[in-house]
Enzyme design. Structure first.
Site, PDB file in Angstrom:
ATOM      1  N   SER A  40       0.783  -1.234   0.000  1.00 38.36           N
ATOM      2  CA  SER A  40       0.000   0.000   0.000  1.00 38.36           C
ATOM      3  C   SER A  40       0.817   1.287   0.000  1.00 38.36           C
ATOM      4  O   SER A  40       0.405   2.275  -0.611  1.00 38.36           O
ATOM      5  CB  SER A  40      -0.974   0.007   1.182  1.00 38.36           C
ATOM      6  OG  SER A  40      -0.285  -0.238   2.399  1.00 38.36           O
ATOM      7  N   ASP A 238      -3.699   6.917  10.326  1.00 41.10           N
ATOM      8  CA  ASP A 238      -3.943   5.520  10.694  1.00 41.10           C
ATOM      9  C   ASP A 238      -2.738   4.853  11.349  1.00 41.10           C
ATOM     10  O   ASP A 238      -2.816   3.697  11.767  1.00 41.10           O
ATOM     11  CB  ASP A 238      -4.380   4.707   9.473  1.00 41.10           C
ATOM     12  CG  ASP A 238      -3.338   4.668   8.360  1.00 41.10           C
ATOM     13  OD1 ASP A 238      -2.243   5.238   8.534  1.00 41.10           O
ATOM     14  OD2 ASP A 238      -3.634   4.062   7.308  1.00 41.10           O
ATOM     15  N   HIS A 241       0.272   4.148   7.251  1.00 40.34           N
ATOM     16  CA  HIS A 241       0.638   4.643   5.929  1.00 40.34           C
ATOM     17  C   HIS A 241       1.293   6.018   6.006  1.00 40.34           C
ATOM     18  O   HIS A 241       0.934   6.847   6.839  1.00 40.34           O
ATOM     19  CB  HIS A 241      -0.599   4.704   5.037  1.00 40.34           C
ATOM     20  CG  HIS A 241      -1.201   3.363   4.806  1.00 40.34           C
ATOM     21  ND1 HIS A 241      -2.402   2.975   5.359  1.00 40.34           N
ATOM     22  CD2 HIS A 241      -0.752   2.302   4.101  1.00 40.34           C
ATOM     23  CE1 HIS A 241      -2.684   1.736   4.995  1.00 40.34           C
ATOM     24  NE2 HIS A 241      -1.689   1.309   4.229  1.00 40.34           N
TER      25      HIS A 241
END
Length: 263
Positions: A40, A238, A241
């Protein structure tokens, strides 16, 4: 598509790969192609909050007529963020390091011609899912072959992955061996044994084995593999990331590392 047609196309792609090299003297003959792979943080989660991208594009990630991306239909188009929106399509994508990397390379006035970015990253994937013969590995090869059809040279693989492997002690223990095999296999199948690879040492993790994965990444000892360290980069809301600023900074560090290959 019949197996015969596929074999013909694959043979043609292999011929293109095997008859080109990473010499920058022929950059004007086609695109300089960079493969973006991993999970990601390579796909880009900068600017995402509550499942939505804020649509802010920093100056370092603005579109350029000299930077293209290979879309999910294997067609070249002007690169705009999010680069991975039709590749990592099950997740919301935002700002990643790819455009910051490309624009930074262009600013360094190197003889590289136009840049073609090939997004391949998929969020949440472990290194074992990138093994030779698996779906992600096959997709990367397929997209690399497609990228070469209009001419150009694969210059490097940009790799940012490992957060998901921090969840298990066993996966962390095997990570270095698995990563080295992936790098060796992909170079072999691309017929580019000295292809530069720029990887990122993690700044964050999904589990408790961050230090073990970082150690493995920083200790990779293969020729033409450089590691840039994301430790200390700003993390998003979060806790996993990179923020937009963090993604940009990593892209710029990868550009610096790539220019070292050219020196």
């Amino acid at each position: 598509m019949s197996s015969l047609i596929w074999l013909v196309l694959l043979s043609c792609s292999t011929l293109v790969i095997s008859t080109t090299n990473a010499s920058h003297d022929n950059a004007s003959h086609g695109k300089s192609i960079f493969i973006l792979a991993g999970q990601s943080n390579m796909a880009g989660r900068g600017g995402i909050k509550r499942g939505m991208w804020d649509r802010y594009v920093p100056p370092e990630c603005q579109s350029s007529p000299k930077v293209l991306r290979l879309n999910a239909n294997h067609k070249w188009e002007k690169a705009r963020p999010p680069l991975h929106h039709d590749i990592d399509y099950l997740k919301t994508c935002g700002i990643g390091p790819g455009l910051a990397f490309a624009n930074s390379v262009l600013k360094k006035n190197v003889s590289i011609g136009d840049i073609g970015l090939v997004p391949c990253a998929i969020g949440g994937t472990q290194i074992s899912e990138w093994r030779r013969g698996g779906p992600l590995y096959k997709q990367l090869l397929s997209r690399a072959h497609a990228a070469l059809q209009g001419g150009g040279v694969i210059r490097a693989i940009l790799w940012y992955q490992g957060e998901s492997d921090t969840r298990s002690q066993e996966d962390a223990k095997l990570y270095k061996t698995r990563l080295e095999k992936f790098f060796t296999d992909i170079r072999s199948d691309l017929k580019l044994p000295e292809l530069p690879i720029i990887q990122v040492a993690l700044a964050s993790a999904e589990g408790p084995y961050l230090n073990e994965i970082r150690k493995a990444q920083l200790e990779i000892d293969l020729p033409n593999v450089k590691c840039v360290d994301a430790k200390g980069m700003k993390i998003g809301y979060d806790g996993l990331h990179l923020s937009t600023d963090g993604e940009v900074h990593v892209g710029q560090m990868m550009a610096d590392a790539y220019v070292q290959f050219m020196g």
